[in-house]
Design a protein around this motif. Sequence first.
Motif, mmCIF file in Angstrom:
data_model
loop_
_atom_site.group_PDB
_atom_site.id
_atom_site.type_symbol
_atom_site.label_atom_id
_atom_site.label_comp_id
_atom_site.label_asym_id
_atom_site.label_seq_id
_atom_site.Cartn_x
_atom_site.Cartn_y
_atom_site.Cartn_z
ATOM 1 N N LEU A 130 0.817 -1.211 0.000
ATOM 2 C CA LEU A 130 0.000 0.000 0.000
ATOM 3 C C LEU A 130 0.852 1.262 0.000
ATOM 4 N N ARG A 131 2.105 1.186 0.433
ATOM 5 C CA ARG A 131 2.948 2.376 0.415
ATOM 6 C C ARG A 131 3.330 2.793 -0.994
ATOM 7 N N THR A 132 3.383 1.836 -1.913
ATOM 8 C CA THR A 132 3.851 2.132 -3.268
ATOM 9 C C THR A 132 2.778 1.989 -4.341
ATOM 10 N N GLU A 133 1.743 1.206 -4.090
ATOM 11 C CA GLU A 133 0.735 0.945 -5.119
ATOM 12 C C GLU A 133 -0.201 2.146 -5.257
ATOM 13 N N GLN A 134 -0.520 2.513 -6.509
ATOM 14 C CA GLN A 134 -1.391 3.657 -6.780
ATOM 15 C C GLN A 134 -2.706 3.265 -7.431
ATOM 16 N N ALA A 135 -2.795 2.076 -8.006
ATOM 17 C CA ALA A 135 -4.028 1.660 -8.695
ATOM 18 C C ALA A 135 -5.154 1.478 -7.677
ATOM 19 N N PRO A 136 -6.303 2.094 -7.895
ATOM 20 C CA PRO A 136 -7.402 1.999 -6.916
ATOM 21 C C PRO A 136 -7.900 0.571 -6.713
ATOM 22 N N ARG A 139 -5.374 -1.346 -4.639
ATOM 23 C CA ARG A 139 -5.363 -0.847 -3.265
ATOM 24 C C ARG A 139 -6.598 -1.321 -2.487
#
Length: 350
Positions: free
Chosen positions: A101-107, A110
Amino acid sequence: MRSEELGETLLPKRLALPIFASDPLSSVAYATQEILLVLTVGGTAFLYLTPWVAACVVALMVITAVTPTNITMAVIPIAAMVVAAFFDFGRWKVRHWNRLLRTEQAPAIRGAAHRARIINRFGAVTTALVLVIVLLTKFTQGAWLAVVAALLLRLMMRGIRRHYDAVAAELAVDDLHAESVRPSKVHGIVLVAKLHKPTLRALGYAQAFRPDTLEALSVAVEKDAVDALKEQWAAFDVRVPLKVLDSPYREITKPVVGYVREYRRANPQEAVAVFIPEYVVGHWWEHLLHNQSALWLKSRLLFTPGVMVISVPWQLSSAPKADHPVRRAPGAVRRGEPAANVDNLPRTGG
């Protein structure tokens, strides 16, 4: 009062208590079954993520249900260790989702990670609670083994981690120019036991590598065999010099390893490439009959700096994908037909 009149009637406490007391009594009586039902439904999400965890839990429940009390007490240490392992697994999964979760941006990813983290947190908290209860109530009956096993497992994992970190530090490139220096020359050595097809293939592969110098190396285990090898070598006019090492005790590994290491000490700037013909077999028992000397040689030569060991395979007919010999059908030579593989020819008889 009739039953059909109870639906629209307000009852005083003295009448309602005996009438509705049976319902809570039945709920208490069947509370265990209801709790198991709720836990089963709630555990389906965790079952979807880690089915092997659910299988272990079910196996422990079955063992506890069908075994006598003394055997059940013996299972307590195992159950405690399993619960401790599940707790550690759930805690590790939570940390995994936190890092993601610190690096992932895709909704979408996430959202799935958030849901998985909630499930794993629930599993970690539940198993932690069960572990604490088991340790407090069954510590002297064998649950202490879970503590000892957890500590040993922790120490082992930390040791493995330190080993990998040390290897990574050792293999890290500090100076690209210094680490990519090429050897001044490459000396090729082809090990020869007798002059047959695997030896000729190894010689051809070694020549294709184009080393600066190339020689064939044999060990004189039997004098008659060495004399026959030298005669064949001269008769076939092999363009690679043959060197024969003496072995008064009929040993193969020690003379070859000693020769290679002596060459490396005399020529430290050169690399040595040792080509070893090996048989590829198809049956397990054939491994006991072939390649034993090659295995010993490789295991010794791999510990010598600056020496590369190259296996040259030769597939025997028993190997699954062997190069089968070709043959011609009757009259094929007269008709000018090419040779056909034996696997493509029609079977006759049997």
